[in-house]
Structures are given as structure tokens and as C-alpha cells.
Enzyme design. Structure first.
Site, PDB file in Angstrom:
ATOM      1  N   CYS A  48      -3.186  -1.097   0.864  1.00  0.00           N
ATOM      2  CA  CYS A  48      -1.812  -1.393   1.269  1.00  0.00           C
ATOM      3  C   CYS A  48      -1.843  -2.318   2.479  1.00  0.00           C
ATOM      4  O   CYS A  48      -2.513  -2.030   3.474  1.00  0.00           O
ATOM      5  CB  CYS A  48      -1.089  -0.093   1.613  1.00  0.00           C
ATOM      6  SG  CYS A  48       0.586  -0.331   2.240  1.00  0.00           S
ATOM      7  N   CYS A  51      -0.355  -0.343   5.689  1.00  0.00           N
ATOM      8  CA  CYS A  51      -1.022   0.783   6.368  1.00  0.00           C
ATOM      9  C   CYS A  51      -2.516   0.891   6.109  1.00  0.00           C
ATOM     10  O   CYS A  51      -3.191   1.708   6.735  1.00  0.00           O
ATOM     11  CB  CYS A  51      -0.340   2.103   6.004  1.00  0.00           C
ATOM     12  SG  CYS A  51      -0.702   2.693   4.329  1.00  0.00           S
ATOM     13  N   CYS A  97       3.476   2.954  -1.874  1.00  0.00           N
ATOM     14  CA  CYS A  97       2.316   3.522  -1.204  1.00  0.00           C
ATOM     15  C   CYS A  97       2.678   4.950  -0.787  1.00  0.00           C
ATOM     16  O   CYS A  97       3.687   5.157  -0.111  1.00  0.00           O
ATOM     17  CB  CYS A  97       1.946   2.681   0.020  1.00  0.00           C
ATOM     18  SG  CYS A  97       0.632   3.410   1.032  1.00  0.00           S
ATOM     19  N   CYS A 100       2.638   5.340   3.335  1.00  0.00           N
ATOM     20  CA  CYS A 100       3.649   4.766   4.231  1.00  0.00           C
ATOM     21  C   CYS A 100       4.990   4.477   3.557  1.00  0.00           C
ATOM     22  O   CYS A 100       5.942   4.086   4.223  1.00  0.00           O
ATOM     23  CB  CYS A 100       3.123   3.509   4.918  1.00  0.00           C
ATOM     24  SG  CYS A 100       2.937   2.080   3.826  1.00  0.00           S
ATOM     25  N   CYS A 122       2.209  -3.484 -12.075  1.00  0.00           N
ATOM     26  CA  CYS A 122       2.521  -4.867 -11.747  1.00  0.00           C
ATOM     27  C   CYS A 122       2.826  -4.901 -10.245  1.00  0.00           C
ATOM     28  O   CYS A 122       3.887  -4.466  -9.808  1.00  0.00           O
ATOM     29  CB  CYS A 122       3.725  -5.296 -12.583  1.00  0.00           C
ATOM     30  SG  CYS A 122       4.206  -6.997 -12.358  1.00  0.00           S
TER      31      CYS A 122
END
Length: 134
Positions: A48, A51, A97, A100, A122
């Protein structure tokens, strides 16, 4: 929802570029075929961008020719959360995510890709950061 990484909107705006903020925190979408990881075949881990949580691995990335990086499975089922998305006049499944709450993209099923899960995550390139395998 409460996340392990919990920041104010002002903190996110300070830490992310305007483009990153628009996608990660406001559920925007980058234009197709413009993201840095769309055609990348480098081995490694995709984390991510907001984070640093590990989200996807290169061995589950595949060519879907849809304009965004596609994966058939997250690195860990707990790495992402899936949320019903009824925006834009359709029903989709948003991928965020789990650490976060940042928007990553959407997941689709039953499109006929020859993947083990019959799923296509995607994901916006701008939501990811690739750590190449050493």
C-alpha cells in the site's frame, strides 16, 4: 471503521501527493493504461502506497489488458477488505487496504480469465508501491 493506521484527513493530505490522495483517500481512479505498474513484470511485493502494508505479490499478477494492474489473489486474505460499492450506477466490490482503509480498486469475478481464483483485482498503480525481489 477503525484501522491500525488511523490518520486525519489533513495528515493524509500532507503525506500524499494530490493524485495519490484523490485515489487512496477519495476512491478516485487513475486513467487506464497510464499507471506505472500496468505492464510491469518485475518480481516482488506490492505494498500500500499510503501505509506500506503488503497487499499483492508479483506471482499473482497477470495480463488482463484492462488498463490497470491485475492480480488474482491478495498476498493474504486479511490484507484487503472488500466493500460493496453502489456508486456510478452499478454494483461492484471495492478493494481497500485493511491496515489503513485506503482505496485500491475493485475486484471482479467470473470474467473468464484463466486464473486459479477466477477473480481480477483491478488495482490502481498509484495505490501501490513495488518492492522488487532482491
Amino acid at each position: 471503521m477503525s484501522y491500525e493506521v488511523n490518520k486525519t484527513d489533513e495528515q493524509w493530505r500532507t503525506e500524499l501527493s494530490p493524485e495519490e490522495y484523490a485515489v487512496l483517500r477519495k476512491a478516485g481512479t487513475e486513467r487506464p493504461f497510464t499507471g506505472e505498474y500496468t505492464d510491469v513484470t518485475t518480481e516482488g511485493v506490492y505494498a500500500c502506497r499510503a501505509c506500506g502494508a503488503e497487499l499483492f505479490r508479483s506471482d499473482t499478477k497477470f495480463e488482463s489488458h484492462c488498463g490497470w494492474p491485475s492480480f488474482y489473489d491478495p498476498a493474504d486474505t486479511d490484507a484487503v477488505e472488500l466493500i460493496e460499492d453502489r456508486s456510478m450506477g452499478m454494483v461492484r466490490v471495492e478493494v481497500r487496504c485493511a491496515r489503513c482503509g485506503s482505496h485500491l480498486g475493485h475486484v471482479f469475478e467470473g470474467e473468464g480469465y484463466g486464473t486459479p481464483t477466477d477473480q481480477r483485482y483491478c488495482i490502481n498503480s498509484i495505490s501501490l508501491k513495488l518492492a522488487p525481489k532482491e
